[in-house]
Design a protein around this motif. Structure first.
Motif, PDB file in Angstrom:
ATOM      1  N   THR A  76       0.842  -1.196   0.000  1.00 33.12           N
ATOM      2  CA  THR A  76       0.000   0.000   0.000  1.00 33.12           C
ATOM      3  C   THR A  76       0.876   1.245   0.000  1.00 33.12           C
ATOM      4  N   VAL A  77       0.245   2.407  -0.124  1.00 34.08           N
ATOM      5  CA  VAL A  77       0.970   3.671  -0.018  1.00 34.08           C
ATOM      6  C   VAL A  77       0.087   4.653   0.750  1.00 34.08           C
ATOM      7  N   TYR A  78       0.704   5.355   1.676  1.00 29.69           N
ATOM      8  CA  TYR A  78      -0.009   6.364   2.465  1.00 29.69           C
ATOM      9  C   TYR A  78      -0.194   7.647   1.676  1.00 29.69           C
ATOM     10  N   ASP A  79      -1.098   8.501   2.169  1.00 33.22           N
ATOM     11  CA  ASP A  79      -1.214   9.864   1.666  1.00 33.22           C
ATOM     12  C   ASP A  79      -0.038  10.665   2.229  1.00 33.22           C
ATOM     13  N   TYR A  80       0.476  11.566   1.426  1.00 33.67           N
ATOM     14  CA  TYR A  80       1.594  12.411   1.839  1.00 33.67           C
ATOM     15  C   TYR A  80       1.269  13.874   1.588  1.00 33.67           C
ATOM     16  N   ASN A  86     -13.907  -9.577  -1.052  1.00 35.11           N
ATOM     17  CA  ASN A  86     -14.890 -10.258  -0.214  1.00 35.11           C
ATOM     18  C   ASN A  86     -16.163 -10.468  -1.014  1.00 35.11           C
ATOM     19  N   ASN A  87     -16.507 -11.704  -1.260  1.00 38.25           N
ATOM     20  CA  ASN A  87     -17.768 -12.037  -1.937  1.00 38.25           C
ATOM     21  C   ASN A  87     -17.907 -11.321  -3.287  1.00 38.25           C
ATOM     22  N   GLY A  88     -16.811 -11.245  -4.029  1.00 31.76           N
ATOM     23  CA  GLY A  88     -16.856 -10.717  -5.386  1.00 31.76           C
ATOM     24  C   GLY A  88     -16.615  -9.229  -5.536  1.00 31.76           C
ATOM     25  N   LEU A  89     -16.395  -8.524  -4.428  1.00 31.92           N
ATOM     26  CA  LEU A  89     -16.092  -7.090  -4.492  1.00 31.92           C
ATOM     27  C   LEU A  89     -15.046  -6.756  -3.436  1.00 31.92           C
ATOM     28  N   THR A  90     -14.374  -5.626  -3.615  1.00 31.51           N
ATOM     29  CA  THR A  90     -13.379  -5.202  -2.626  1.00 31.51           C
ATOM     30  C   THR A  90     -13.958  -4.096  -1.742  1.00 31.51           C
ATOM     31  N   PHE A  91     -13.611  -4.171  -0.453  1.00 32.12           N
ATOM     32  CA  PHE A  91     -13.878  -3.053   0.448  1.00 32.12           C
ATOM     33  C   PHE A  91     -12.835  -1.977   0.158  1.00 32.12           C
ATOM     34  N   ALA A  92     -13.154  -0.736   0.465  1.00 35.59           N
ATOM     35  CA  ALA A  92     -12.209   0.366   0.242  1.00 35.59           C
ATOM     36  C   ALA A  92     -10.893   0.118   0.984  1.00 35.59           C
ATOM     37  N   LYS A  93     -11.005  -0.321   2.232  1.00 31.82           N
ATOM     38  CA  LYS A  93      -9.836  -0.680   3.034  1.00 31.82           C
ATOM     39  C   LYS A  93     -10.331  -1.506   4.216  1.00 31.82           C
ATOM     40  N   PRO A  94      -9.439  -2.226   4.873  1.00 30.43           N
ATOM     41  CA  PRO A  94      -9.879  -3.140   5.935  1.00 30.43           C
ATOM     42  C   PRO A  94     -10.690  -2.482   7.048  1.00 30.43           C
ATOM     43  N   TYR A 146      -4.533   6.529   4.490  1.00 37.89           N
ATOM     44  CA  TYR A 146      -4.776   6.456   3.046  1.00 37.89           C
ATOM     45  C   TYR A 146      -6.264   6.334   2.830  1.00 37.89           C
ATOM     46  N   ASP A 147      -6.679   6.681   1.645  1.00 37.18           N
ATOM     47  CA  ASP A 147      -8.091   6.638   1.290  1.00 37.18           C
ATOM     48  C   ASP A 147      -8.567   5.213   1.048  1.00 37.18           C
ATOM     49  N   SER A 148      -7.701   4.396   0.461  1.00 35.98           N
ATOM     50  CA  SER A 148      -8.119   3.046   0.088  1.00 35.98           C
ATOM     51  C   SER A 148      -6.904   2.149  -0.108  1.00 35.98           C
ATOM     52  N   THR A 149      -7.172   0.869  -0.030  1.00 41.04           N
ATOM     53  CA  THR A 149      -6.155  -0.106  -0.432  1.00 41.04           C
ATOM     54  C   THR A 149      -6.483  -0.645  -1.820  1.00 41.04           C
ATOM     55  N   ASP A 150      -7.762  -0.643  -2.170  1.00 38.88           N
ATOM     56  CA  ASP A 150      -8.158  -1.204  -3.462  1.00 38.88           C
ATOM     57  C   ASP A 150      -7.953  -0.221  -4.615  1.00 38.88           C
ATOM     58  N   SER A 151      -8.531   0.957  -4.506  1.00 37.38           N
ATOM     59  CA  SER A 151      -8.523   1.917  -5.599  1.00 37.38           C
ATOM     60  C   SER A 151      -7.154   2.561  -5.833  1.00 37.38           C
ATOM     61  N   TYR A 152      -6.447   2.897  -4.752  1.00 35.24           N
ATOM     62  CA  TYR A 152      -5.111   3.468  -4.931  1.00 35.24           C
ATOM     63  C   TYR A 152      -4.225   2.526  -5.738  1.00 35.24           C
TER      64      TYR A 152
END
Length: 192
Positions: free
Chosen positions: A37-41, A110-118, A64-70
């Motif tokens: 992942t990468v944090y916001d800076y 999870n179940n065919g889609l990603t959460f934005a982050k854990p 960070y805003d997301s782990t999936d979209s970033y």
């Protein structure tokens, strides 16, 4: 957009790609324990030079805003860079990190889609569309460079399967057949 006019600004884009790769978190430095992942800076610039980089903090944690979209949008850019420059040496050199970013993108699948982050369990339509495109991008890099000689690698198969699962998940969980529109998101409980 810098790549839409050919390779004129390829060095600018590569500089950003290098910056992103050099700022990847490990499972030990990521507050959710996710590698790649990468944090916001916040970046401070003086006279055209970066003089300070500070990780953004929210609620007492690095943020960070997301782990999936970033991860997805970064992979899309990386694939665009490759398609414009044909810089297969760069892709091969960064192969291990590309896989790390790809794994981070799917860390909340999870179940065919990603959460934005854990710790933000919302499955956004936009994020999942980006993840689907990110998977297409990384599989192109696998096809053309990373696994060009051996396309039966388990990692490739896993990402191909994930892309199909997300494609089905978008229709199953986010499509409202009665209203004929997509929900913008669904929550952990499956409700829009």
């Amino acid at each position: 957009a810098l790549l839409d006019c050919g390779d004129k600004y390829k060095d600018n884009v590569k500089a950003y790609l290098d910056w992103h790769f050099s700022h990847l978190n490990t499972d030990k430095t990521d507050y959710n324990g996710i590698d790649g992942t990468v944090y916001d800076y916040t970046i401070t610039v003086s006279q055209g030079k970066v003089i300070k980089e500070t990780v953004s903090v929210k609620d007492g944690k690095n943020s960070y805003d997301s782990t999936d979209s970033y991860a997805a949008t970064f992979l899309i850019l990386l694939n665009k860079y490759f398609s414009v420059t044909d810089d297969s040496d760069y892709i091969a050199e960064k192969a291990e990190d590309i896989i790390r970013v790809s794994e981070a993108m799917l860390s909340t699948l999870n179940n065919g889609l990603t959460f934005a982050k854990p710790d933000y369990e919302v499955k956004y339509l936009m994020d999942n569309c980006e993840v689907y495109e990110g998977l297409q991008a990384v599989m192109n890099l696998f096809d053309k460079v990373i696994y060009a000689d051996n396309k039966n690698k388990l990692t490739y198969i896993k990402f191909d399967y994930a892309a199909e699962w997300i494609k089905q998940g978008l229709e199953k969980h986010l499509w409202n057949a009665d209203g004929e529109y997509y929900y913008s998101a669904v929550f952990k409980n499956g409700k829009p």
